[in-house]
Design an enzyme around this catalytic site. Structure first.
Site, PDB file in Angstrom:
ATOM      1  N   SER A  11       0.841  -1.198   0.000  1.00 16.36           N
ATOM      2  CA  SER A  11       0.000   0.000   0.000  1.00 16.36           C
ATOM      3  C   SER A  11       0.877   1.250   0.000  1.00 16.36           C
ATOM      4  CB  SER A  11      -0.911   0.019   1.226  1.00 16.36           C
ATOM      5  OG  SER A  11      -0.157   0.291   2.399  1.00 16.36           O
ATOM      6  N   LYS A  79       1.499  -0.836  15.288  1.00 15.19           N
ATOM      7  CA  LYS A  79       0.209  -1.269  15.845  1.00 15.19           C
ATOM      8  C   LYS A  79      -0.309  -2.549  15.183  1.00 15.19           C
ATOM      9  CE  LYS A  79      -2.741   1.771  12.987  1.00 15.19           C
ATOM     10  NZ  LYS A  79      -3.449   0.722  12.256  1.00 15.19           N
ATOM     11  N   ASP A  80       0.258  -2.937  14.046  1.00  6.05           N
ATOM     12  CA  ASP A  80      -0.156  -4.177  13.378  1.00  6.05           C
ATOM     13  C   ASP A  80       0.593  -5.401  13.893  1.00  6.05           C
ATOM     14  OD1 ASP A  80      -1.974  -2.864  11.764  1.00  6.05           O
ATOM     15  OD2 ASP A  80      -0.596  -2.667  10.063  1.00  6.05           O
ATOM     16  N   THR A 124     -14.944   2.077   9.973  1.00  2.57           N
ATOM     17  CA  THR A 124     -13.740   1.657  10.683  1.00  2.57           C
ATOM     18  C   THR A 124     -13.642   0.140  10.658  1.00  2.57           C
ATOM     19  OG1 THR A 124     -12.575   1.652  12.809  1.00  2.57           O
ATOM     20  CG2 THR A 124     -14.977   1.682  12.900  1.00  2.57           C
ATOM     21  N   SER A 126     -11.735  -1.289  13.170  1.00  2.00           N
ATOM     22  CA  SER A 126     -11.136  -1.513  14.490  1.00  2.00           C
ATOM     23  C   SER A 126     -12.187  -1.816  15.548  1.00  2.00           C
ATOM     24  CB  SER A 126     -10.350  -0.259  14.898  1.00  2.00           C
ATOM     25  OG  SER A 126     -10.091  -0.234  16.281  1.00  2.00           O
ATOM     26  N   ARG A 128     -11.567  -1.841  18.702  1.00  2.00           N
ATOM     27  CA  ARG A 128     -11.323  -0.863  19.762  1.00  2.00           C
ATOM     28  C   ARG A 128     -12.105   0.411  19.508  1.00  2.00           C
ATOM     29  NH1 ARG A 128      -8.255   3.628  19.769  1.00  2.00           N
ATOM     30  NH2 ARG A 128      -7.307   3.040  17.778  1.00  2.00           N
ATOM     31  N   ARG A 129     -12.062   0.899  18.283  1.00  2.00           N
ATOM     32  CA  ARG A 129     -12.763   2.152  17.961  1.00  2.00           C
ATOM     33  C   ARG A 129     -14.275   1.976  18.019  1.00  2.00           C
ATOM     34  NH1 ARG A 129      -8.317   2.886  13.343  1.00  2.00           N
ATOM     35  NH2 ARG A 129      -6.833   4.197  14.495  1.00  2.00           N
ATOM     36  N   ARG A 146     -12.612  -1.777   5.254  1.00  2.00           N
ATOM     37  CA  ARG A 146     -11.226  -2.228   5.249  1.00  2.00           C
ATOM     38  C   ARG A 146     -10.565  -1.883   3.930  1.00  2.00           C
ATOM     39  NH1 ARG A 146     -10.152  -7.824   5.937  1.00  2.00           N
ATOM     40  NH2 ARG A 146      -8.024  -7.011   5.960  1.00  2.00           N
ATOM     41  N   GLY A 147      -9.265  -2.151   3.874  1.00  2.00           N
ATOM     42  CA  GLY A 147      -8.495  -1.819   2.680  1.00  2.00           C
ATOM     43  C   GLY A 147      -7.498  -0.722   3.001  1.00  2.00           C
ATOM     44  N   ASN A 148      -6.667  -0.368   2.015  1.00  2.00           N
ATOM     45  CA  ASN A 148      -5.710   0.710   2.262  1.00  2.00           C
ATOM     46  C   ASN A 148      -6.437   2.044   2.372  1.00  2.00           C
ATOM     47  OD1 ASN A 148      -5.946   1.934  -0.413  1.00  2.00           O
ATOM     48  ND2 ASN A 148      -4.736   0.224  -1.185  1.00  2.00           N
ATOM     49  N   GLN A 150      -6.476   4.805   0.670  1.00  2.00           N
ATOM     50  CA  GLN A 150      -7.114   5.331  -0.536  1.00  2.00           C
ATOM     51  C   GLN A 150      -8.405   4.577  -0.851  1.00  2.00           C
ATOM     52  OE1 GLN A 150      -3.801   4.662  -0.200  1.00  2.00           O
ATOM     53  NE2 GLN A 150      -3.134   6.797  -0.167  1.00  2.00           N
ATOM     54  N   THR A 151      -8.406   3.263  -0.638  1.00  2.00           N
ATOM     55  CA  THR A 151      -9.606   2.449  -0.850  1.00  2.00           C
ATOM     56  C   THR A 151     -10.706   2.860   0.119  1.00  2.00           C
ATOM     57  OG1 THR A 151      -8.323   0.559  -1.642  1.00  2.00           O
ATOM     58  CG2 THR A 151     -10.530   0.098  -0.804  1.00  2.00           C
ATOM     59  N   ARG A 152     -10.342   3.097   1.363  1.00  2.00           N
ATOM     60  CA  ARG A 152     -11.340   3.497   2.366  1.00  2.00           C
ATOM     61  C   ARG A 152     -11.948   4.853   2.026  1.00  2.00           C
ATOM     62  NH1 ARG A 152      -9.185   1.413   8.280  1.00  2.00           N
ATOM     63  NH2 ARG A 152      -7.944  -0.319   7.522  1.00  2.00           N
ATOM     64  N   CYS A 241      -5.515  -7.747  16.902  1.00  2.00           N
ATOM     65  CA  CYS A 241      -6.315  -6.695  16.278  1.00  2.00           C
ATOM     66  C   CYS A 241      -7.797  -6.804  16.620  1.00  2.00           C
ATOM     67  CB  CYS A 241      -6.141  -6.751  14.756  1.00  2.00           C
ATOM     68  SG  CYS A 241      -4.444  -6.528  14.205  1.00  2.00           S
TER      69      CYS A 241
END
Length: 311
Positions: A11, A79-80, A124, A126, A128-129, A146-148, A150-152, A241
């Site tokens: 990405s 974080k990943d 999102t 996540s 957590r979020r 999900r996705g990179n 730019q995709t989001r 995650c």
């Protein structure tokens, strides 16, 4: 000149991270090349991370190439990284941390997340979020995006959601500052462990001299102290995650203050505690925080979450 092969996801943000590390190496007399590797997390975009299994979703394929010697280091968003690495691998450096806040990003300028009378759909991926939103702002709807980056953003602009809930670091590094509508409170949206830093992973058998040079070129000591404490906390909770845990360590006068906790999936229970100590005790601080959280009902929440995710 030392030549280092840097493994990375493909990405734009992952490549930014890889080239950032390459620049740090170059400034210290080391040549490098970028090797792009697709991971399971990049290929499977129609299933939540929790369902495809959170451990190694974004790292397993890179570790395969580290083990085979096809790459020398792997570069990840910190974080990943799973809380415990497989045998034979280690994180050797953390780059200087960017601002750690979560943000709300949108192409619309009329977003008001605090107004319960104004409908809002946030995208999102996540847990957590999502759980934090349910705790503080239950009027907000969420949708899995999900996705990179730019995709989001493309999904948001197509009408899937009104705005995205993201980390500041990625949006800033990709030049989307003009779309940031809110920078969220760290007290409410305490970030994921490692958010804002880039982790550099290597095989444990790496040549010690080469490893030392890479560490000297890329590791930011303050960030390393902070993330060692945060990751020690995550390790005790076995958080991946899919588990809504959070922790943030602050560094001042050679001391660490670590604040973190856990929130139930439905947002009804949120436990948070704080511990402080010397940098040399960073990992023990993480363990101490975990003990406090567990003793306050966090273990029960964690078991409920794992039970729900395993159904």
């Amino acid at each position: 000149m030392q030549h280092i092969k840097i493994g990375t996801r493909g990405s734009k943000l992952a490549l930014w991270q890889a080239y950032h590390v390459a620049d740090l190496l170059k400034a210290n007399g080391m040549d490098s090349e970028i090797v792009i590797i697709d991971t399971k997390g990049d290929k499977i975009l129609d299933v939540s991370i929790a369902k495809i299994g959170s451990k190694g979703v974004f790292t397993e394929e890179l570790e395969d190439q580290l083990a085979s010697g096809q790459i020398d280091i792997a570069v990840h968003s910190a974080k990943d990284m799973q809380s415990s690495l497989p045998d034979g691998f280690e994180i050797i450096a953390f780059t200087e941390r960017e601002k750690v806040n979560d943000i709300i990003l949108s192409h619309r300028s009329d977003i008001d997340y605090k107004n319960p009378n104004k409908p809002l759909i946030l995208g999102t991926s996540s847990t957590r979020r999502v759980a934090t939103l349910k705790h503080y702002y239950p009027h907000i709807q969420t949708v899995e995006v999900r996705g990179n980056l730019q995709t989001r953003i493309a999904k948001m602009e197509s009408g899937v959601c009104d705005a995205l809930l993201l980390a500041y670091a990625g949006a800033h590094r990709m030049g989307y500052d003009d779309l940031i509508r809110y920078e969220l409170s760290l007290d409410e949206f305490t970030p994921a462990v490692g958010q804002g830093s880039v982790a550099i992973e290597a095989a444990s058998v790496m040549n010690p001299e080469v490893k030392a040079k890479i560490i000297a070129a890329t590791n930011h000591q303050e960030t390393s102290y902070r993330l060692r404490a945060e990751r020690a906390y995550l390790r005790v909770l076995e958080g991946g995650c899919s588990i809504p845990v959070f922790a943030l360590a602050d560094f001042e006068d050679n001391k660490l203050t670590l604040k973190g906790g856990i929130v139930s999936l439905d947002g009804t229970k949120r436990i948070i505690h704080q511990v402080s100590g010397e940098t040399k005790d960073a990992e023990q601080l993480g363990k101490s925080l975990a003990e406090k959280v567990f003793q306050s009902g966090g273990l029960e929440i964690l078991n409920d979450i794992k039970s729900t995710l395993n159904k």
